[in-house]
Scaffold this motif. Structure first.
Motif, short mmCIF file in Angstrom:
data_model
loop_
_atom_site.label_atom_id
_atom_site.label_comp_id
_atom_site.label_asym_id
_atom_site.label_seq_id
_atom_site.Cartn_x
_atom_site.Cartn_y
_atom_site.Cartn_z
N THR A 1 0.81 -1.22 0.00
CA THR A 1 0.00 0.00 0.00
C THR A 1 0.84 1.26 0.00
N GLY B 1 -3.52 9.24 -1.01
CA GLY B 1 -4.82 9.16 -0.36
C GLY B 1 -5.91 9.99 -0.99
N ASP B 2 -5.59 11.20 -1.44
CA ASP B 2 -6.63 12.09 -1.98
C ASP B 2 -6.97 11.80 -3.44
N ASN C 1 -5.01 6.66 -9.08
CA ASN C 1 -3.89 5.94 -8.48
C ASN C 1 -3.40 4.81 -9.37
N PRO D 1 -11.97 8.20 -3.49
CA PRO D 1 -10.60 8.52 -3.03
C PRO D 1 -9.98 7.31 -2.35
N TYR D 2 -8.72 7.09 -2.62
CA TYR D 2 -8.01 5.93 -2.08
C TYR D 2 -8.08 5.87 -0.56
N LYS D 3 -8.04 7.01 0.10
CA LYS D 3 -8.03 7.03 1.57
C LYS D 3 -9.33 6.51 2.17
N HIS D 4 -10.39 6.43 1.37
CA HIS D 4 -11.67 5.94 1.89
C HIS D 4 -11.85 4.43 1.69
N ASN E 1 -8.72 -1.46 4.26
CA ASN E 1 -7.37 -2.00 4.12
C ASN E 1 -7.36 -3.15 3.11
N LYS F 1 -7.37 -1.77 -0.37
CA LYS F 1 -6.07 -1.18 -0.73
C LYS F 1 -5.08 -2.26 -1.15
#
Length: 245
Positions: free
Chosen positions: A97, A102-103, A109, A144-147, A150, A153
């Motif tokens: 990861t 993240g944004d 990504n 968004p990747y941050k949401h 795990n 990801k």
């Protein structure tokens, strides 16, 4: 047979304090090769060769230099002694990861990460939907990747990196994550890559995975290469030593 990885007299040392590796001042000052107070050798006098298309498993207890060796082969770390020669590009299935933003969305990504690994834009476009489908993220492409969870990801990262055309795969415990269904997909994908002639350099504590994928093993203990032999022999020696402790 052509060598994919050649390691000769390899040594790397770290500091036990918060500074980690030696400072730039130390390096430019030509610091002594002898260990200074607070330093220890994570690896010392390690030599081996991996043939193109070979599958190598690296075993040893935690803290014995396995992941350090993997990072040296990946070019993330530089040795203090000896040399590491890698003949071909690497697909690093390590710290999966790491490197994702993240944004940025999943879609962004995928394009960014594949591009940073050298995949041409046309190839990214051609493989994009396969990567998203493998990761099972069709409904999250603009999230968004941050949401992501795990698990999501990890699925995304494995999907992207395993699509790289590099001839050498560096794998560090990646198969220990995710649910059984996803792990089975990972196994199948690695089987495909090995059948295609890729070289595998695999660090793991999972004996089943090591026996499944690898034909040869390297046993590290206290930063030294104790045994370089067929994987079954290496695992037997490692298990015997573990019982004796």
């Amino acid at each position: 047979m052509t060598a994919a990885i050649e390691v000769q007299g390899l040594g790397v040392r770290f500091r036990r304090n918060r500074r980690g590796r030696r400072s730039l001042k130390d390096l430019f000052a030509g610091a002594s090769r002898r260990s200074r107070p607070g330093e220890f050798w994570a690896l010392r006098d390690v030599s081996f060769t991996v043939a193109s298309g070979e599958a190598i498993g690296v075993v040893g207890r935690n803290g014995q230099g396995k992941s350090t060796l993997l990072r040296l082969v990946a070019g993330v770390l530089l040795p203090d002694e000896g040399t590491v020669t890698v003949n071909g590009g690497v697909a690093p299935l390590i710290e999966l990861t790491g490197g994702f933003v993240g944004d940025l969305t999943v879609r962004e990504n995928v394009r960014l990460t594949a591009g940073l690994h050298g995949m041409p834009k046309s190839e990214i476009a051609r493989r994009y939907h396969d990567m998203i489908a493998f990761a099972e993220l069709e409904d999250f492409q603009d999230t968004p990747y941050k949401h992501l969870s795990n698990g999501m990801k990890v699925r995304l990262a494995f999907s992207v990196v395993s699509q790289l055309e590099e001839p050498i795969m560096l794998v560090d415990e990646v198969l220990a994550v995710g649910d059984k269904t996803f792990r089975d997909k990972c196994y199948a994908r690695i089987d495909e890559l090995l059948a295609d002639g890729r070289t595998l350099f695999f660090v793991s504590h999972n004996e089943r995975d090591l026996r499944r994928f690898c034909t040869r093993g390297l046993y590290l203990n206290k930063g030294a290469l104790v045994l370089d032999a067929p994987i079954g022999e290496v695992l037997d020696r490692y298990n015997a030593d573990s019982v004796a402790r």
